[in-house]
Design a protein around this motif. Structure first.
Motif, PDB file in Angstrom:
ATOM      1  N   VAL A   1      76.803 -96.176 -99.478  1.00 56.04           N
ATOM      2  CA  VAL A   1      75.711 -97.897 -99.559  1.00 56.04           C
ATOM      3  C   VAL A   1      74.338 -97.164 -98.498  1.00 56.04           C
ATOM      4  O   VAL A   1      75.140 -97.584 -97.437  1.00 56.04           O
ATOM      5  N   LEU A   2      73.068 -97.562 -99.273  1.00 63.46           N
ATOM      6  CA  LEU A   2      72.306 -97.611 -98.294  1.00 63.46           C
ATOM      7  C   LEU A   2      71.384 -98.893 -98.354  1.00 63.46           C
ATOM      8  O   LEU A   2      71.592 -99.436 -99.548  1.00 63.46           O
ATOM      9  N   CYS A   3      71.180 -99.420 -96.758  1.00 66.72           N
ATOM     10  CA  CYS A   3      70.582-100.696 -96.769  1.00 66.72           C
ATOM     11  C   CYS A   3      68.558-100.917 -97.479  1.00 66.72           C
ATOM     12  O   CYS A   3      68.538-100.027 -97.465  1.00 66.72           O
ATOM     13  N   LEU A   4      68.817-101.235 -98.435  1.00 67.03           N
ATOM     14  CA  LEU A   4      67.090-101.497 -99.407  1.00 67.03           C
ATOM     15  C   LEU A   4      66.479-102.197 -98.569  1.00 67.03           C
ATOM     16  O   LEU A   4      65.069-101.652 -99.039  1.00 67.03           O
ATOM     17  N   SER A   5      66.178-102.444 -97.496  1.00 65.54           N
ATOM     18  CA  SER A   5      65.468-103.185 -96.550  1.00 65.54           C
ATOM     19  C   SER A   5      64.929-102.037 -95.555  1.00 65.54           C
ATOM     20  O   SER A   5      64.028-101.607 -95.314  1.00 65.54           O
ATOM     21  N   CYS A   6      65.690-101.427 -94.565  1.00 65.04           N
ATOM     22  CA  CYS A   6      65.361-100.188 -93.586  1.00 65.04           C
ATOM     23  C   CYS A   6      66.444 -98.913 -94.466  1.00 65.04           C
ATOM     24  O   CYS A   6      65.691 -97.864 -93.250  1.00 65.04           O
ATOM     25  N   GLY A   7      67.253 -98.925 -94.820  1.00 65.76           N
ATOM     26  CA  GLY A   7      67.443 -97.655 -95.701  1.00 65.76           C
ATOM     27  C   GLY A   7      68.659 -96.880 -94.551  1.00 65.76           C
ATOM     28  O   GLY A   7      69.261 -96.002 -94.576  1.00 65.76           O
TER      29      GLY A   7
ATOM     30  N   HIS B   1      80.123-105.155 -96.144  1.00 71.82           N
ATOM     31  CA  HIS B   1      78.900-103.970 -94.747  1.00 71.82           C
ATOM     32  C   HIS B   1      78.387-103.927 -94.255  1.00 71.82           C
ATOM     33  O   HIS B   1      78.666-105.716 -93.837  1.00 71.82           O
ATOM     34  N   GLU B   2      78.874-102.722 -93.503  1.00 69.62           N
ATOM     35  CA  GLU B   2      78.531-102.889 -91.764  1.00 69.62           C
ATOM     36  C   GLU B   2      77.188-101.605 -91.555  1.00 69.62           C
ATOM     37  O   GLU B   2      77.727-100.662 -91.915  1.00 69.62           O
ATOM     38  N   ALA B   3      75.934-102.329 -90.654  1.00 72.18           N
ATOM     39  CA  ALA B   3      75.373-100.913 -90.125  1.00 72.18           C
ATOM     40  C   ALA B   3      75.403-100.678 -88.749  1.00 72.18           C
ATOM     41  O   ALA B   3      76.148-101.741 -88.224  1.00 72.18           O
ATOM     42  N   SER B   4      75.299 -99.300 -87.913  1.00 69.37           N
ATOM     43  CA  SER B   4      75.292 -99.178 -87.453  1.00 69.37           C
ATOM     44  C   SER B   4      73.999 -99.855 -86.297  1.00 69.37           C
ATOM     45  O   SER B   4      74.096 -99.588 -84.728  1.00 69.37           O
ATOM     46  N   ARG B   5      72.952 -99.944 -87.175  1.00 69.83           N
ATOM     47  CA  ARG B   5      71.316-100.752 -86.311  1.00 69.83           C
ATOM     48  C   ARG B   5      71.099-101.857 -86.683  1.00 69.83           C
ATOM     49  O   ARG B   5      71.694-102.360 -87.671  1.00 69.83           O
TER      50      ARG B   5
ATOM     51  N   GLN C   1      68.949-109.692 -92.231  1.00 69.53           N
ATOM     52  CA  GLN C   1      69.823-108.940 -92.402  1.00 69.53           C
ATOM     53  C   GLN C   1      70.246-108.067 -93.142  1.00 69.53           C
ATOM     54  O   GLN C   1      68.859-107.744 -94.068  1.00 69.53           O
ATOM     55  N   HIS C   2      70.818-107.181 -92.830  1.00 67.16           N
ATOM     56  CA  HIS C   2      70.272-106.203 -94.182  1.00 67.16           C
ATOM     57  C   HIS C   2      70.289-106.113 -95.789  1.00 67.16           C
ATOM     58  O   HIS C   2      71.086-107.440 -96.496  1.00 67.16           O
TER      59      HIS C   2
END
Length: 776
Positions: A429-435, A451-455, A538-539
């Motif tokens: 899954v990818l963030c719709l705002s920042c990718g 979900h959790e992103a590294s940036r 937030q993502h």
């Protein structure tokens, strides 16, 4: 010296190497590659040399007689091609000869003068060879009924139903302790052939084929009852195949459940692909699989740890034209050369408990697998890092890894610089705002892990991905999310609407109460971001509920109130209850009508009335009928209904044209009055029904305009989100106030406050949202 050479009896097997003992000591070992019998001293001194360290040696049992050196393969003198035992040893040629080979090679010429020694033999050779031959025969018989089965197909789907099915196909006991041996390598390198000859005495347990297409698709397994091993055959690398990413990920799942891995290569020189594959597999194992295997151990309550250390690796290298690794220089150790190759390529196989090299050079086919078999047996006997397990533990580990790491792999997001990229095992899954991509493992949402992103994310006006937190609480060490909404939680629905019309929306903190009103003053109202709240970005994940920013539901609240009023009017038009309706009908009914309470069945068809059935009175005779038996109409002036057609039963309709005089309890004047009362009652009911319909039409037109932003539009809802029933005229759509999806009435009959959406009083929610713990 006689003409046939000196022949002395050999009372014991003497050392044939003459390296450290001058041939004066009794032989203890037989080296297959030196092809000599060796004493203890010679064996130690000889095999301290690095180039001889990998020789296969076996301890000589009592009464042992070596095989004839000249009888090999098709040249054997024994019956049915069997290799016979030696009768003598030529000390000059340093070879062992059977009787036939001695006569053939040493009966003439200079070899007649060679000194030979005869082996001490018993009268019959059969008792000597019997126990060993019986043991080999027994092992072969144990593997005669072994068959392989498809364990996992090319789409990563396990082909055994459950643990019992796994045991049945393996044909082993659930109490057996066993290990798992798997094989990897490039397509066409003979992996299946290697397993057949190493474990099953050449029987084709795993299918082999001379065709160009790969004969092994997916993962196949078989049970070796001799070594108590689950043998796994895998699909070859570098083959022409579809779903390459999924099949490569499948190889790592097999590697993770294995205790010993054989990497088979038929290349004359070791390619870089071998080291890259093992290095990338080691990194992926430590990064993704160790944690999941530990979780499986805890979840399933297994006594045997699954991830103490990775499997051992044996690199089986077969050459034809080139020398084996480490044979060119006496100081070269094959394992050290392999470690240097890993280091030069920047790969570090830290996950594997050991890496061993076993090579064989095939001058003439067939390939000798005895050295590989001996190395595997040594590794299987070593329980210091990988102990034996029950077959159920193996199945549970494979099942857990398959459930966790499954699903399609997006090729457009993948880097092909390594064999096992992170995209094989992490959430796609990818963030719709920042990718940014989610860094958690696959299928983590099934365990409730978000979900959790590294940036960090960036703000997008399209998604408005800002989150407000109370500034006062944040300064006190607490982080409380707040959302703008129509009214405070302490206000009643109608009072909240009134305050909203006067003072605008509010921001309410669970600890501090109402901290902001948008129109608190006539002028000079400041933005809440500058005064009472702080903002975080937030993502935006595709499957999330969105951001709780626009919760102004005043229009929908007003519309719900009007809808309630319309429903009340509609209910009034049809009567609040069945009993009141029947009583009211009897009060205004003509005197000749039979009371509703006495009508239990249709007068004509005699079908009993149910609670929901409608009773109809014939305007001529006054009896009660069902709808089908009183569907006709004609004027009944004699009962005061004038010349307009009214409902009559079938019997009275057939008697039209004749003057009917019916007996009534009341007088004619009474009948006329009661008929007028009945007409007025029907007119009132029709009028109220029309009013309800007139109110309902504009409500439907305004519903979409008043819809909160997180609600799914009505025109996009065709089926109930839960039961999947298709909506029609009779099945109404309802929105859950928590998730905004469309449901039927049965699937959204619960009521709960939804403060995160601005609904502080109980409102309609679906069954799924109602089951969620805590505040919605």
């Amino acid at each position: 010296m006689s003409s046939q050479g000196d022949k002395t009896a050999m009372t014991g097997l003497m050392c044939q190497e003459n390296f450290a003992c001058s041939g004066s000591e009794e032989a203890v070992f037989e080296c297959d590659e030196c092809k000599t019998l060796q004493c203890q001293r010679c064996e130690e001194v000889l095999h301290k040399q690095e180039r001889l360290q990998n020789h296969e040696r076996a301890r000589i049992p009592p009464g042992y007689v070596p095989y004839c050196s000249s009888c090999k393969g098709a040249n054997s003198c024994g019956p049915a091609g069997a290799r016979p035992r030696a009768a003598v040893r030529c000390l000059s040629c340093k070879i062992d000869l059977c009787t036939d080979c001695q006569k053939r090679t040493h009966s003439g010429g200079n070899k007649r003068k060679h000194q030979v020694t005869s082996y001490q033999t018993v009268k019959s050779h059969e008792p000597q060879e019997g126990p060993k031959m019986d043991d080999e025969t027994r092992k072969k018989k144990m593997t005669e009924k072994v068959v392989s089965f498809l364990l996992v197909d090319e789409t990563e789907q396990i082909q055994v139903e459950d643990e019992e099915d796994f045991l049945r196909k393996l044909d082993c006991s659930p109490e057996d302790l066993l290990k798992v041996v798997s094989i990897f390598g490039n397509t066409g390198d003979g992996k299946s052939h290697t397993l057949n000859h190493t474990f099953f005495y050449g029987r084709e347990v795993f299918k082999t084929s001379p065709a160009q297409e790969s004969c092994t698709v997916g993962v196949w397994a078989a049970f070796d009852p001799v070594h108590k091993v689950v043998v796994i055959d895998t699909e070859g690398l570098l083959g022409a195949t579809v779903n390459l990413s999924q099949r490569t990920r499948l190889l790592l799942k097999v590697l993770a459940i294995s205790d010993l891995v054989v990497y088979r290569t038929h290349a004359d020189r070791l390619h870089n692909d071998l080291f890259k594959f093992l290095g990338d597999a080691s990194e992926a194992y430590l990064k993704h699989f160790t944690k999941e295997l530990k979780a499986t151990t805890a979840r399933c309550g297994l006594d045997v740890p699954l991830s103490t250390l990775g499997p051992g690796v044996i690199i089986f290298h077969e050459t034809v034209h080139t020398k084996l690794l480490g044979s060119e220089k006496a100081s070269e150790i094959p394992e050290k050369v392999i470690q240097d190759r890993f280091r030069r390529l920047g790969r570090f196989p830290e996950a594997f408990s050991s890496i061993h090299y076993k090579g064989t050079r095939t001058y003439n086919p067939p390939t000798d697998f005895s050295g590989l078999r001996h190395s595997i047996e040594q590794q299987l006997e070593n329980n210091t890092t990988r102990s034996s397990r029950h077959p159920g533990v193996v199945y549970k580990a494979l099942k857990a890894l398959s459930d966790r790491f499954s699903g399609e792999i997006p090729d457009d997001q993948m880097t092909h610089s390594c064999f096992f990229p992170d995209e094989y095992f992490t959430c796609s899954v990818l963030c719709l705002s920042c990718g940014a991509g989610c860094k958690n493992s696959m299928n983590h949402c099934k365990e409730g892990v978000p979900h959790e992103a590294s940036r960090r994310c960036r703000y997008s006006h399209q998604y408005d991905n800002r989150v407000f937190t109370c500034k006062a609480c944040y300064e006190c060490g607490r982080e409380m999310n707040v959302v703008p909404k129509t009214s405070a939680s302490t206000d009643s629905p109608w009072l909240g609407l009134a305050k909203y019309a006067w003072s605008g929306y509010v921001i309410e903190c669970p600890n501090c109460g109402v901290i902001y009103r948008s129109r608190q003053y006539w002028f000079g109202n400041q933005d809440p971001v500058d005064t009472v709240v702080r903002t975080e970005i937030q993502h935006v994940w595709p499957d999330s509920d969105g951001f709780l920013k626009d919760n102004n539901n005043a229009a929908q609240r007003l519309l719900d109130g009007m809808n309630f009023m319309a429903q009340s009017v509609t209910e009034l038009s049809i009567g609040p209850t069945k009993a009141v309706t029947s009583w009211l009908t009897d009060q205004i009914a003509p005197a000749y009508w039979k009371p509703n309470s006495q009508i239990l069945e249709c007068t004509k068809c005699r079908i009993p009335f149910k609670d929901n059935d409608t009773k109809h009175h014939c305007r001529a005779c006054g009896e009660g009928f069902c709808d089908s038996c009183s569907s006709k109409s004609r004027p009944v002036p004699e009962r005061g209904w004038g010349l307009s057609p009214v409902r009559v039963c079938d019997c009275c309709y057939d008697l039209r044209g004749t003057h009917i005089v019916l007996v009534a309890d009341g007088s004619e004047d009474d009948e006329g009055g009661t008929v007028i009362a009945r007409k007025v009652g029907e007119a009132v009911q029709n009028t109220l029904g029309a009013v309800a319909t007139a109110i309902d039409i504009p409500l439907g037109l305004m519903k979409d305009a008043a819809r909160p932003t997180y609600w799914i539009p009505d025109h996009e809802i065709t089926n109930c989100f839960q039961c999947r029933k298709e909506f029609n005229i009779k099945l109404s759509k309802h929105h859950c106030r928590a998730c905004g999806q469309g449901f039927c009435g049965d699937c959204s009959s619960d009521k709960r406050p939804v403060p995160s959406r601005g609904w502080d009083h109980p409102v309609r929610v679906c069954g799924s949202c109602n089951k969620k713990p805590g505040d919605l």
